[in-house]
Design a protein around this motif. Structure first.
Motif, PDB file in Angstrom:
ATOM      1  N   LYS A  69      -9.353   7.935  27.647  1.00 50.97           N
ATOM      2  CA  LYS A  69      -9.014   6.558  27.141  1.00 50.97           C
ATOM      3  C   LYS A  69      -7.711   6.136  27.759  1.00 50.97           C
ATOM      4  N   ASN A  70      -7.635   4.787  28.334  1.00 48.08           N
ATOM      5  CA  ASN A  70      -6.451   4.188  28.466  1.00 48.08           C
ATOM      6  C   ASN A  70      -5.492   4.898  29.228  1.00 48.08           C
TER       7      ASN A  70
ATOM      8  N   HIS B  21      -9.113   9.750  19.649  1.00 47.79           N
ATOM      9  CA  HIS B  21      -9.370   9.878  21.131  1.00 47.79           C
ATOM     10  C   HIS B  21     -10.201  10.764  21.873  1.00 47.79           C
ATOM     11  N   ALA B  22      -9.829  12.118  21.729  1.00 50.56           N
ATOM     12  CA  ALA B  22     -10.427  13.004  22.245  1.00 50.56           C
ATOM     13  C   ALA B  22     -11.900  13.210  21.806  1.00 50.56           C
ATOM     14  N   ILE B  23     -12.092  12.978  20.198  1.00 47.81           N
ATOM     15  CA  ILE B  23     -13.438  13.009  19.596  1.00 47.81           C
ATOM     16  C   ILE B  23     -14.321  11.719  20.440  1.00 47.81           C
TER      17      ILE B  23
ATOM     18  N   HIS C  63      -5.419  15.874  27.904  1.00 53.75           N
ATOM     19  CA  HIS C  63      -5.143  14.479  28.711  1.00 53.75           C
ATOM     20  C   HIS C  63      -4.481  13.351  27.935  1.00 53.75           C
ATOM     21  N   ASP C  64      -4.303  13.527  26.603  1.00 56.00           N
ATOM     22  CA  ASP C  64      -3.744  12.552  25.992  1.00 56.00           C
ATOM     23  C   ASP C  64      -2.521  11.912  26.626  1.00 56.00           C
TER      24      ASP C  64
ATOM     25  N   VAL D 297       0.556  19.225  23.674  1.00 59.68           N
ATOM     26  CA  VAL D 297      -0.160  17.758  23.226  1.00 59.68           C
ATOM     27  C   VAL D 297       0.821  17.500  21.850  1.00 59.68           C
ATOM     28  N   ASN D 298       1.240  16.279  21.774  1.00 57.30           N
ATOM     29  CA  ASN D 298       2.008  15.666  20.518  1.00 57.30           C
ATOM     30  C   ASN D 298       1.306  14.965  19.772  1.00 57.30           C
ATOM     31  N   PHE D 299       1.584  15.425  18.403  1.00 59.33           N
ATOM     32  CA  PHE D 299       0.665  14.799  17.185  1.00 59.33           C
ATOM     33  C   PHE D 299       1.971  13.801  16.239  1.00 59.33           C
TER      34      PHE D 299
END
Length: 352
Positions: A146-147, A239-241, A312-313, A321-323
């Motif tokens: 995504k994006n 987004h991953a889902i 890939h976020d 990965v940052n939440f």
């Protein structure tokens, strides 16, 4: 309804929107007006829009195929070629008339053509009204990611006419509602409570407050260095889902909002485990979301593929990965690191 002033552009509502657009066209003396649509907005929204637009400028309609699967560079090339063949120049205006795909892709196309032409966003879905059309983010997907390709670029104005919502399905309305829930959880709990209690909901008021919130956040942090990251709550895993279902040939695609809703449940659970966000409130989030959205069972054999897509976020730094997580409603913590085991546990919690 009063207009909202963003950093360099206004957001106008209902009839004032069309008057303001007609005035802009006169003031800027555009050479050509291009209107970007898909097959749905061309049929259902374009007739109303064109009847409201007052101009003697040449108008060209460019139509692309609908759906997230077409939000890619190949579609952009097609639009750039069309603008070129139709005589577009630096004094042209591109109007995006559609949902999030049209808005994101159209803004990107305009911002890159001849190093940038003016564009105006006219969102026609709830999702694009409360999220995609405001805030200056443009871009397209790279494969199912995504994006991944895009830039920050502001429109000349955003025009919101809630009458266009009569042209979209209930499923699309629910998709946009996920973003309103996000604003409520992270920024204004009154919004969340309104949806939870479902008493006298006025969609125009929900839209106005959502845009107001996004604008307040973006004015403080236009390039997403700090505060604006709260708008990603539910989106990291969501987004991953969404991407996983998009690339799976044997599964029906999820709407953006359906995937983000799952992400908000999972990330609320992670917030409980890492930051002490009360389990009562986690269950409150889960119950509200499951009262709106059909349950999508995440299969255990798919967990690994979903986690691979997390890597890939766009918000990742050095492969980490940052939440965005919650200490409480309206109280967030940025750039949280989460173990893979806890991410899996959160998806099992959603399933339970």
């Amino acid at each position: 309804m009063k207009s909202i002033q963003a950093v360099s552009y206004p957001v106008h509502f209902q009839e004032k929107a069309y008057e303001s657009l007609s005035n802009l066209i006169v003031q800027k003396n555009y050479s050509t007006i291009f209107i970007l649509v898909d097959e749905n907005t061309f049929e259902h929204c374009y007739p109303k829009f064109i009847s409201k637009l007052i101009t003697d400028k040449a108008i060209e309609v460019i139509e692309i195929e609908s759906g997230e699967i077409n939000k890619n560079l190949e579609t952009c090339i097609g639009v750039w070629n069309a603008i070129t063949e139709l005589g577009g120049d630096r004094k042209s205006l591109l109007i995006t008339l559609g949902g999030g795909v049209i808005t994101d892709l159209g803004g990107f196309v305009a911002s890159c053509f001849k190093r940038g032409i003016d564009f105006v966003n006219i969102p026609t879905t709830l999702l694009s009204m409360v999220d995609a059309s405001v805030g200056g983010k443009t871009g397209v997907d790279l494969g199912v990611l995504k994006n991944q390709i895009g830039l920050f670029a502001n429109p000349e104005m955003v025009l919101v006419d809630t009458d266009y919502l009569t042209t979209v399905s209930e499923r699309e309305i629910k998709s946009g509602t996920a973003e309103i829930i996000k604003y409520g959880i992270t920024y204004d709990i009154k919004l969340f409570n309104q949806i939870k209690e479902n008493k006298g909901l006025q969609i125009a008021d929900l839209i106005f407050r959502s845009i107001e919130i996004k604008n307040e956040v973006v004015l403080q942090d236009p390039k997403e260095k700090s505060l604006r990251k709260i708008l990603n709550f539910g989106h990291t895993l969501g987004h991953a889902i969404e991407s996983f279902y998009l690339e799976s040939e044997d599964k029906e695609n999820l709407t953006h909002g359906e995937a983000i809703a799952i992400g908000m449940v999972c990330e609320s659970y992670i917030s409980n485990k890492l930051l002490g966000f009360k389990i009562k409130k986690v269950n409150e989030v889960k119950n509200v979301i499951l009262s709106i959205y059909d349950k999508t069972t995440l299969l255990k054999e798919d967990f690994g593929s979903i986690i691979d897509l997390l890597k890939h976020d766009k918000k990742n730094v050095n492969g980490q990965v940052n939440f965005v997580l919650l200490n409480d409603f309206e109280n967030h913590q940025l750039d949280c690191k989460v173990a893979e085991e806890l991410i899996i546990e959160s998806m099992e919690f959603y399933n339970s």
